[in-house]
Each structure stands twice: as structure tokens, then as C-alpha cells.
Design an enzyme around this catalytic site. Structure first.
Site, mmCIF file in Angstrom:
data_model
loop_
_atom_site.group_PDB
_atom_site.id
_atom_site.type_symbol
_atom_site.label_atom_id
_atom_site.label_comp_id
_atom_site.label_asym_id
_atom_site.label_seq_id
_atom_site.Cartn_x
_atom_site.Cartn_y
_atom_site.Cartn_z
ATOM 1 N N ASP A 269 0.871 -1.183 0.000
ATOM 2 C CA ASP A 269 0.000 0.000 0.000
ATOM 3 C C ASP A 269 0.906 1.232 0.000
ATOM 4 O OD1 ASP A 269 0.892 0.292 2.608
ATOM 5 O OD2 ASP A 269 -1.104 0.253 3.521
ATOM 6 N N CYS B 144 2.900 -3.517 4.023
ATOM 7 C CA CYS B 144 2.088 -2.332 4.321
ATOM 8 C C CYS B 144 2.796 -1.600 5.461
ATOM 9 C CB CYS B 144 0.637 -2.704 4.639
ATOM 10 S SG CYS B 144 0.383 -3.768 6.072
ATOM 11 N N THR C 90 2.446 -1.868 8.763
ATOM 12 C CA THR C 90 2.841 -2.801 9.826
ATOM 13 C C THR C 90 3.048 -4.232 9.337
ATOM 14 O OG1 THR C 90 0.508 -3.274 10.220
ATOM 15 C CG2 THR C 90 1.510 -1.538 11.582
ATOM 16 N N GLY D 40 -2.187 -5.670 8.320
ATOM 17 C CA GLY D 40 -3.368 -5.628 7.445
ATOM 18 C C GLY D 40 -3.188 -6.538 6.242
ATOM 19 N N HIS E 14 9.050 -24.553 8.629
ATOM 20 C CA HIS E 14 8.055 -25.326 9.384
ATOM 21 C C HIS E 14 6.622 -25.100 8.926
ATOM 22 C CE1 HIS E 14 10.622 -26.345 13.191
ATOM 23 N NE2 HIS E 14 11.234 -26.663 12.061
ATOM 24 N N ASN E 15 6.308 -23.893 8.450
ATOM 25 C CA ASN E 15 4.909 -23.573 8.133
ATOM 26 C C ASN E 15 4.623 -23.527 6.640
ATOM 27 O OD1 ASN E 15 5.722 -21.240 10.563
ATOM 28 N ND2 ASN E 15 4.429 -22.990 11.051
ATOM 29 N N ARG F 191 7.170 -34.171 9.389
ATOM 30 C CA ARG F 191 6.102 -33.925 10.377
ATOM 31 C C ARG F 191 5.455 -32.553 10.183
ATOM 32 N NH1 ARG F 191 10.854 -32.750 12.786
ATOM 33 N NH2 ARG F 191 10.967 -31.014 14.259
ATOM 34 N N HIS F 192 6.211 -31.635 9.579
ATOM 35 C CA HIS F 192 5.670 -30.291 9.353
ATOM 36 C C HIS F 192 4.604 -30.296 8.254
ATOM 37 C CE1 HIS F 192 8.626 -28.939 12.130
ATOM 38 N NE2 HIS F 192 9.600 -29.450 11.388
ATOM 39 N N ARG G 290 1.316 -31.114 9.805
ATOM 40 C CA ARG G 290 0.738 -29.972 10.529
ATOM 41 C C ARG G 290 0.199 -28.911 9.561
ATOM 42 N NH1 ARG G 290 5.934 -30.486 14.472
ATOM 43 N NH2 ARG G 290 5.136 -32.249 15.665
HETATM 44 C C1 RB5 Z 1 -2.019 2.614 6.471
HETATM 45 O O1 RB5 Z 1 -2.019 3.796 7.180
HETATM 46 C C2 RB5 Z 1 -1.838 1.444 7.427
HETATM 47 O O2 RB5 Z 1 -2.998 1.250 8.170
HETATM 48 C C3 RB5 Z 1 -1.474 0.204 6.661
HETATM 49 O O3 RB5 Z 1 -0.333 0.416 5.919
HETATM 50 C C4 RB5 Z 1 -1.192 -1.042 7.475
HETATM 51 O O4 RB5 Z 1 -0.267 -0.798 8.461
HETATM 52 C C5 RB5 Z 1 -2.363 -1.779 7.954
HETATM 53 O O5 RB5 Z 1 -2.269 -2.837 8.585
#
Ligand code: RB5
Length: 149
Positions: free
Chosen positions: A12, A69, A71, A74, A102-103, A136-137, A140
């Protein structure tokens, strides 16, 4: 690194600059990828871009993905709503490797407001260079995927 994998990459606006850097890094490593946007720093809604990349994986245009994004949260939550997607949101290299080992995570997510450029490259490298261990993974992972039925 698996040379047969094409990565779906998307972000984003919060991660546009970092995605450009990550794509340069992928170019330098000779990694194949398709960029599903966003293509500028204008405000967008991250679920739309998670969807474009996950749809490409579901259709077989790509085999794995990298979603960024602000964080990583999202993008990972959105991605995990898609059938067949196992997205891992990470901010350390151990987890970036283990989500493959593993995943069998087929999508790597991280946050441009969480990690810097150097760590982002290290996360991508750990993810790209770690194979799934199977055994084993696999059992799972199969159990996880059965939740979709
Ligand atoms: C955008 O401001 C922010 O919400 C997005 O990039 C992200 O971190 C959402 O999880």
C-alpha cells in the site's frame, strides 16, 4: 533459492518506497516477480492489493508472495482470508526462515514502519533461501489447511 518460483509483490502507500527498494534487491538476486501495485504513494486500501497478489497465487500466475504495508498486519490478515494462502507477518530473520521451514508460508509480510531497508532485505533473503522441511511439518500444514474445508 528456488529458481522456479515467481513472487507476487504488492504494497500500500505506506510501503511504496520500501517495495521499490525490495524489487531492486530481487532484481539484483535474479528473482522473478510480478508487481501488483500499488504504483505510487497515493492513499489506497491495502486489502485490494493483498487480494490482487493472492489471486495471482491462486491462479498459478505466481507461486509465492511478498506483501508490505505499514505494519504488515493488514496485509497478512487480508492474505490469510484467501483459500490456500499461508501468510506470515515477520520482523526478525529467524521467523522469516522458520515460516518457510516449518509452516511452508507462501506469503511473506512485513511492515515498512516496523523494519528498515536493511532488515527488509534480510527478511526477504531468509524467506527466499529457506526450503520447507516437510516430514512432520507437512502433517501440521495439512491440518491447518483442513480448517478451510
Ligand atoms: C495505512 O495507514 C496502514 O494502516 C497500513 O499500511 C497497514 O499498516 C495496515 O495494517
Amino acid at each position: 533459492m528456488d529458481k522456479n518460483v515467481t513472487y507476487a509483490i504488492a504494497c500500500d502507500q505506506a510501503a511504496y518506497d520500501l517495495k521499490q527498494e525490495v524489487m531492486k534487491h530481487l532484481d539484483e538476486r535474479g528473482v522473478k516477480y510480478i508487481d501488483y501495485g500499488t504504483y505510487s504513494s497515493d492513499s489506497v486500501d491495502y486489502p485490494e492489493y493483498a487480494h490482487k497478489a493472492c489471486e495471482a497465487i491462486q491462479k498459478g500466475e505466481c507461486q509465492r508472495g511478498i506483501l508490505i504495508c505499514g505494519t504488515g498486519l493488514g496485509m497478512s490478515i487480508s492474505a490469510n482470508k484467501h483459500k490456500g494462502i499461508r501468510a506470515a507477518c515477520v520482523s526478525d530473520t529467524f521467523s522469516a526462515a522458520m515460516c518457510r521451514a516449518h509452516n511452508d508460508a507462501n506469503v511473506l509480510c512485513f511492515g515498512a514502519r516496523v523494519v528498515g531497508r536493511g532488515l527488509a532485505f534480510a527478511l526477504v533473503d531468509a524467506y527466499l533461501d529457506t526450503p520447507f522441511e516437510g516430514g512432520r511439518h507437512q502433517r501440521r500444514v495439512d491440518m491447518m489447511m483442513d480448517f478451510e474445508k
